[in-house]
Design an enzyme around this catalytic site. Structure first.
Site, PDB file in Angstrom:
ATOM      1  N   GLU A 183       0.820  -1.211   0.000  1.00  0.00           N
ATOM      2  CA  GLU A 183       0.000   0.000   0.000  1.00  0.00           C
ATOM      3  C   GLU A 183       0.861   1.273   0.000  1.00  0.00           C
ATOM      4  OE1 GLU A 183      -3.098  -0.341  -0.410  1.00  0.00           O
ATOM      5  OE2 GLU A 183      -4.193   1.363   0.421  1.00  0.00           O
ATOM      6  N   ASP A 184       1.866   1.320   0.839  1.00  0.00           N
ATOM      7  CA  ASP A 184       2.679   2.529   0.965  1.00  0.00           C
ATOM      8  C   ASP A 184       4.081   2.376   0.386  1.00  0.00           C
ATOM      9  OD1 ASP A 184       0.761   4.150   2.469  1.00  0.00           O
ATOM     10  OD2 ASP A 184       1.046   2.656   4.027  1.00  0.00           O
TER      11      ASP A 184
END
Ligand code: MN
Length: 511
Positions: A74-75
């Site tokens: 996600e990041d």
């Protein structure tokens, strides 16, 4: 900072465990390279700290690895394929689960708080996903001062309303207490400050009395040849004290357990022996002696509590328990996940089954709808029974597998159009849902919509679908419904209806 720092928190990691964690550590370091958090720290620090929290809870290597990787897709710059290839499907499943949970946001709509909590449990599908999410949230709360003030409040409120209660339901007190106290500070700074001061004042007043009493107790126990015990203090959490004050007219003199002496012994019979010795040296206060060993609290908490009046006229709370009870009360479900990831520990089978019987009702109550009488204790007992059969090392992950299979995979969670969560056995159809809401709704059901589209009433329900029942006064069940319904509750209502209306139905045919 190094992977050794995580590993050193573990009880007895194998060489394989160490290598697995080291590999994830290096992978996460690369996936978040160059990224910074609001604090200016490297982003990697966040996943590192999350993994450390998981290690301190004694979670297994798979969970710790997933904790290190939880933001890497996600990041960070990692892909699902990479994680699957390097760390396997199970780790990917946990990472994806944590990401899914992160998408749910609470914005302070009171009515939906309970639904949202249940919803999180439903989509997590695996208790380990929830525990990683809680560890992630704990580190975010510890570093909340670096976040924009308007965001601080939202995150703190979400933590206090959703995540801290979840940690509490899982009986992981070490997490729930810190989550509560950290978020309380942001949600209501004035009350927080007041409560902290109250607590400090009380501590200053009571400590000399407590220390004096501990000395007396030690002497009395030694005189009875009791030498295997430990004493310490337990101070009530700040938020927990605040809540209790609210229930007691804000009068701190009405609260007896702010500071307590804790005595930890080897066996259950020692607990009662210590209680007896204490009552012989100080007068117990009537109705303040509690036997939570014979009668555990609904969340499974076990301990003996008593309040005594000392010779100096002070009131002191004493909690007496075994090491095992102490561990359970601090780590809850996390401690029991450990036993299984490590393989069967001799003599643990019984305590585990016992624990299961104690713990499951609380999570089931938590997930069940208020009007569902379908939740039979039989099901809980079956699950507890099934735990008895896990013995071989091949089954060392069996505990988690069964938990997934029996709790999450055998139940589905669907929503009413208002957002209330209804918990049903897997395989249930629209008919079961209608009768779970209300028997009248079942009886008069004429059709149904799922996620806004018309569906047949025997349509099987899937997790997280929104189900709307359409009723008509003239509609009524047919014998076919009996075959379509899956739950006993629906079948019973349908059979009752058909039986009652048998004669009415026969009249036209006789004509
Ligand atoms: Mn995170």
């Amino acid at each position: 900072m190094a992977s050794e720092e995580i590993i050193s928190l573990l009880d007895s990691p194998t060489q394989k465990d160490k290598e697995f964690i080291k590999k994830a550590y290096d992978f996460a370091l690369k996936a978040h390279e160059g990224q910074k958090r609001m604090s200016g720290e490297p982003y990697f620090n966040h996943v590192f700290e999350t993994a450390k929290i998981l290690a301190s809870l004694q979670m297994g290597p798979t969970t710790i690895v997933a904790g290190l990787l939880h933001d890497s897709i996600e990041d960070g710059v990692a892909t699902e394929q990479e994680i699957k290839k390097e760390f396997g499907e199970e780790v990917l499943f946990l990472v994806n689960g944590v990401t899914k949970l992160g998408k749910v946001k609470y914005r302070g709509a009171e009515r939906h708080v309970e639904s949202l909590r249940k919803f999180l449990v439903a989509i997590a599908q695996d208790i380990r996903v929830l525990i990683i999410k809680l560890a992630d949230r704990l580190h975010n709360m510890r570093t909340l001062q670096y976040v924009r003030p308007d965001k601080q409040k939202r995150i703190a409120l979400e933590t206090l309303e959703i995540y801290a209660p979840l940690a509490q339901r899982l009986s992981i007190r070490v997490l729930s207490r810190e989550l509560e106290d950290l978020s309380f500070q942001y949600v209501d700074p004035t009350s927080y400050e007041k409560t902290v001061n109250l607590l400090k004042k009380k501590e200053k007043e009571s400590m000399p009395e407590l220390n004096k009493f501990i000395k007396t107790v030690k002497k009395a126990l030694a005189a009875e040849n009791m030498t295997h015990f430990k004493t310490d203090y337990r101070q009530k959490g700040i938020y927990s004290l605040y809540r209790k004050l609210q229930r007691h007219e804000n009068d701190i003199n009405n609260i007896y357990d702010i500071l307590a002496i804790r005595i930890i012994v080897d066996t259950v019979s020692d607990c009662y022996k210590v209680l007896g010795i204490i009552h012989s040296i100080a007068r117990p206060i009537p109705r303040r002696v509690k036997d939570y060993i014979a009668l555990p609290k609904p969340n499974g908490y076990r301990s003996l509590h008593t309040n005594v009046l000392t010779k100096d006229g002070a009131t002191i709370e004493i909690q007496i328990r075994t090491k095992e009870m102490q561990h359970d009360s601090e780590y809850g479900i996390a401690s029991h996940l450990l036993y299984k990831e490590k393989g069967s520990v001799k003599g643990k089978e019984n305590s585990e089954t016992r624990w299961f019987k104690r713990f499951l009702p609380s999570i089931i109550n938590y997930a069940k709808t208020s009007n569902s009488s379908e939740m039979t204790p039989g099901w809980i007992n079956e699950l507890a029974e099934s735990q008895k059969n896990i013995k071989t090392s091949k089954d060392k992950d069996g505990f988690i597998e069964d938990l997934k299979a029996d709790f999450f995979n055998e139940r589905i969670f669907v929503l009413t159009p208002k957002g209330d969560v209804v918990d049903l056995p897997r395989g249930s159809c629209v008919i079961d849902f209608a009768f779970a809401i209300h028997s009248d709704i079942g009886i008069h059901m004429s059709g149904a919509k799922i996620n806004g589209k018309m569906v047949p009433i025997d349509r099987e329900l899937k997790n997280v679908e929104i189900v709307e029942i359409i009723t008509k006064d003239s509609s009524k069940p047919s014998t076919k419904w009996l075959e379509m319904a899956k739950t006993n509750m629906a079948k019973r209502h349908i059979a009752n209806y058909l039986e009652k209306n048998k004669n009415k139905n026969q009249i036209p045919r006789q004509k």
